[in-house]
Write a protein that holds these residues in place. Sequence first.
Motif, mmCIF file in Angstrom:
data_model
loop_
_atom_site.group_PDB
_atom_site.id
_atom_site.type_symbol
_atom_site.label_atom_id
_atom_site.label_comp_id
_atom_site.label_asym_id
_atom_site.label_seq_id
_atom_site.Cartn_x
_atom_site.Cartn_y
_atom_site.Cartn_z
ATOM 1 N N LYS A 182 0.837 -1.206 0.000
ATOM 2 C CA LYS A 182 0.000 0.000 0.000
ATOM 3 C C LYS A 182 0.863 1.244 0.000
ATOM 4 C CE LYS A 182 -3.628 -2.096 2.801
ATOM 5 N NZ LYS A 182 -2.923 -3.259 3.368
ATOM 6 N N GLU B 250 -9.214 2.018 -1.012
ATOM 7 C CA GLU B 250 -8.117 1.847 -1.963
ATOM 8 C C GLU B 250 -8.367 2.696 -3.197
ATOM 9 O OE1 GLU B 250 -7.569 -2.237 -2.909
ATOM 10 O OE2 GLU B 250 -7.145 -2.805 -0.831
ATOM 11 N N SER C 212 4.990 -0.100 3.871
ATOM 12 C CA SER C 212 4.700 -1.447 3.376
ATOM 13 C C SER C 212 5.981 -2.257 3.283
ATOM 14 C CB SER C 212 4.059 -1.374 1.986
ATOM 15 O OG SER C 212 2.686 -1.634 2.052
ATOM 16 N N PRO D 66 -3.008 1.808 -5.900
ATOM 17 C CA PRO D 66 -2.237 1.251 -4.779
ATOM 18 C C PRO D 66 -2.354 2.087 -3.508
ATOM 19 C CG PRO D 66 -0.790 2.358 -6.323
ATOM 20 C CD PRO D 66 -2.156 2.423 -6.921
ATOM 21 N N TRP D 67 -2.961 3.253 -3.601
ATOM 22 C CA TRP D 67 -2.996 4.177 -2.459
ATOM 23 C C TRP D 67 -4.124 3.847 -1.496
ATOM 24 C CZ3 TRP D 67 0.580 8.096 -1.768
ATOM 25 C CH2 TRP D 67 1.382 8.440 -2.881
ATOM 26 N N MET D 68 -3.893 4.164 -0.231
ATOM 27 C CA MET D 68 -4.967 4.197 0.745
ATOM 28 C C MET D 68 -5.331 5.659 0.950
ATOM 29 S SD MET D 68 -5.543 1.112 1.444
ATOM 30 C CE MET D 68 -6.577 1.152 2.897
#
Lengths: 986, 179, 86
Positions: free
Chosen positions: A595, A613, B169, A616-618
């Motif tokens: 993430k 989401e 991550s 790929p970002w939160m």
Amino acid sequence: MAGGPQRLASGGATIDRGAPVRFTFDGRRLDGFAGDTLASALVANGIALVGRSFKYHRPRGLLGAGAEEPNGLVRLGAGSAVEPNTKATLVELHDGLVSSSQNRWPSLAFDVQAVNALLSPFFAAGFYYKTFMWPKSFWEKFYEPAIRRSAGLGRASGLPDPGRYDKVNAFCDVLVIGGGPAGLMAALAAGRAGARVILAEQDFVLGGRLLSERHEIDGMPSSAWSAQAAAELDGMPNVTVLRRAAVFGSYDSGTFGVVVSAAPGETGPRQTLWRIVTRSAVLATGAIERPLVFGGNDKPGIMLASAVRSYVNRFAALPGQQITLFTATDEGWNTAVDIAAAGGRVVAILDTRREVSPQLRALAPAAARIFLGADIKAGRGRLRLTAIDVVDRDGRAERIATDCLAMAGGWTPMGGMAIHLGGRLAWSERIGAPVPKSTPAMRIAGAAGGQLSLAESLASGAEAGLAAAEAAGHAAAAMAIPRSSDDVVTPFQRRPYAKTRRPAFVDFQNDVTAKDIALAVREGFAIPEHLKRYTTLGMGTDQGRTASLNAIEILADVTGHPSTELMPTSARPPETPIAIAALAGASRGEHFRPKRLPASHDWSAAHGGSFTEAGPWMRPRWYTRTGEADWLTTVNREVTTVRTSVGVCDVSTLGKLDLSGPDVAVFLDRVYTNLMSTVPVGKVRYGLMLREDGFVLDDGTAARLGETHFVISTTTANALRVTQHVEYCRQVLWPELDVSLVPVTDQWAQYAIAGPRSRDLLQALLGDRIDIGNAAFPYLAVKAFDWDGVEARLFRVSFSGELAYEIAVPASVGAAAFERLMDACVRLGGCAYGTEALGVMRIEKGHVAGSEINGQTTAADLGLGKMLSAKKDFVGKMLAQRPALAAADRPALVGLRPVDRAGRFSGGAHFLAPGATPSIEADEGWLTSVAFSPSLGHFIGLGFLRNGARRLGEQIRAYDPVRGRDTLVEVVPAAFVDPEGARLHV
Amino acid sequence: MSDGWTRPAPAFPAFPPRPGLAVEEIVGRSIVTVVARAGQEAALRAVVETALGVLLPEGPRRVAGQEIAFIGIGPGKWLAIGLPVAALAPLADVAAIVDQSGAYGVLSLTGAGARRLLGRAVAIDLDDAAFGAGSVATTIIEHVGVTLVRTAATPPAYELYVVRSYARSLAHWLHETMG
Amino acid sequence: MRILCPYCGERDAHEFSIRGEAPMTRPVVIGVPMAEAVAALHDRRNPPGRTREFWYHGAGCRSWLLVDRDLRTHEVFGATLASGAF
């Protein structure tokens, strides 16, 4: 007797009599030794019955002693750590091991579904295809649930796997697959030459057949020689020896997949996936013995002769009290010799051949009776073999009492991995089997290549190892081949298959009999690939290792084709069953997908942020406050705050590319549909990019920071795609243009400040550090400035339609900057807002986003046709004029609102004329984006409507059978709030 | 009014030391992307040598001078490490100079365990012969783009550059893989 | 499959994305008539064997490459930078 009642008093190449081990099988507490497999310990405990067969639930015992085992599938462990379908022959015995049989209920000795055996006429080849055809309505309600209940092998735990899995990348000059005589020699040869070698062996001890045979090498027992070779390899710094390593696939460019299991009691990952890239490989996977096909050949106690020798010689476990031998080969006779040497009793030797040499006859133990030209009419016994009915060349028929029969039917080379990449097999008359051909990428050594004798194995291994090392640039002198007590291989003689009324099994795991093969041929499935699909022969966890050649021989008998014209079915990865978890490694749960977090993430998490989401970002969807009943209340509050006061939103996730160079303006003119060369320094312009095929690729802004310096933005979702496209334009299409591209998405944390009081907020925060008055800093201005020692950029752009700015700072101070902004924002009564509020406001303004720019829409569809400059050419311009893309009646963007303002609708609904019957022909378009607008107090939507631009004011239906809605809506312009854009310029 | 807020925030959580492996974040390092203008690579090389006393590396290599190191990340592209963007002004006529100090989190990995850990991470050959001191690889670790630099031969020492948004991550994965 | 990137060295194919067969001459997408633009985008020889393709090393040096490869065996014979190759 320690280590089980059937344990021999001495011998056993790999067991450690000083390390007794206790384990359980189906709840029985049993004894074994370290160095046993679960299978050898069961043999040592006199247990012959280990499982029930897949289809008929027939009692089954161990057939083999290694990877070829079709019957001895067990379930290991308990609770969540349970592992079904494990071959008992490959399980390393350890203290406390809990194991149980599978595919039986309620118990192994009494299994209810064994009634299937009585129904076997109905379960013959192709029964699935024939039986469950009608009535059709029975399929869902009856057949499928019934099949699902009784089908399949063992059961998984259904709980999350507590094991840890890992991955390793490794590189070498020579990968040797298999640690038997040929593999050891190959690894020694390549290792001594100085090559980087990885030797992968599935067993927990190196040696392969050397551990199971009583051969001599260089005057010492073969097992001692292999221990010595293993020690030398372990001591070489350039050689890595992987034990418990299952090589499961050969892939392009010398890549191999290997799953390495932890030793019992070892901490760390349970299994590790090794991705090995090698310059070349040596395949030394050996050969496995073929069973003989006769009626009742699946009684527990009937084993491969090579397996009997493994149990006796390697594990000192005697598999029977009165052993018989049924052989088609000379080396089968060794079994009788070894059993007698260990003190076991061989009651009879049956050879399928009518004549054997006197030297061979001389090997037979004195007490053993000899039958030549022999066949077995039936194996007898229920839960264990008790007798065989024998007939010989002279028609002599006799019933012989026996509890263990060793079968030696010739050999099948294990060359599967050689054909993963499309390699071919060639039939060897000498061994009566197809063998793979060596290539520079994969050299075949030992029995895998049909070199069945020990001398041949050792020599071909050394040769392959040297050649592989040499190909990798490590020349070496030829290697001395150790002398071995050779076992001469007599050419293989085909044995015609006698017809029998009793089930004579070919594929033990899938319960396929000789009769099934004949039936399949009668029904038109007469080549191996068809036979496999029709009968399931060769499927399952053993992939037909013991079945494929017997099937071909029977097929040859039945069809009259020579067997040499029939090739086994293609082998594909995985060569051996592997756990999905091992392939995933650590990439599960949190790591299934990494993430990206923007700099404001911690602030958002601490202030009620609920995340979603975005690629790929939160990103925060909204920021819940205490007392807010539902998300809609929260989002309405955020939208209303922005529209009436001020809000702050993190927009760092948008892609950002820094473009500079003398030709940058010319370049951007070709990439964007609109002119960018005319943007003055210090200004921003909205821009549109097309794909080469004329559809819209992405939208964003281009900010001109200097005469030859732009920063362009992309949508969050398309950042990588646009980067790749722009790089293609730069490197491939116009390398003569001097333009540099540097992605700077992560360099800049960027925050939108939107709402009528956004200027007040910035004024309070920045004071006189930058003049943000409307005259000095009008709509679409951009300026770099110093924010208390931090290099910052301010843009006057708006996605919400309000007076708005975006401020960018280096991401390393992004968290601090966000806190400063939020302090100032809260003081003015503003709030942070998330992607949901952002979405509501862009729909209120009629701005298109991912739901509209979906790769199937043109600029005109989006209402952006006027952005296609007529003054220049650009990527996609010509192809956007293709008739279908330029057709006047294409669905075009419109706004929609319910005629009854209290009504609602959802994205995905299709447009129908009032009164029309729903059909593809009547479809007039669809809703792409819907939101509740707190500014207007009702639902609003954007959608694509056929001829949309000319239908404003019309009423149509938003038909949504999925949600059971059918809403009358009114077609309106796409901008619902401030359509003139007056608020942007205040 | 500068109240220390210009100090860069760490990108990673802390890594407790393990036997044979030290993982530490290098916070606040200046990182600048330098891209040669078309046909100006030789000129850039000359300017870098005279102005900064460093020979620009050919290919994916690292060359370190007194105050600055250059890391090759692509044809005509380098990361200049150690000096602020203003110090690279002499290069501006022949190269694009873009500050990326905020874009990356940087880890240093040292010790025999570093090689083992990275062997689990990247699908490139880390053998001394293939990836000795001065080697650079821009590649991926578990879907995350990284630039890996071998800074010293013994004990094995590496630097890992990863864009800031992915740092946590990657850190989580490193924690799990380190065991 | 592994591709020898002329800048980065040998890398696994999952670091790259493929665009498809490359023409013999540099593709021209602007200032050309419709028929040529259509041909440039869609016409492929797709030979059963050795061919030259565009690949993008997105996870490495971000170079566009011309990769010489056999479509049947996946054997990679070599790769060059696309920039300046035409």
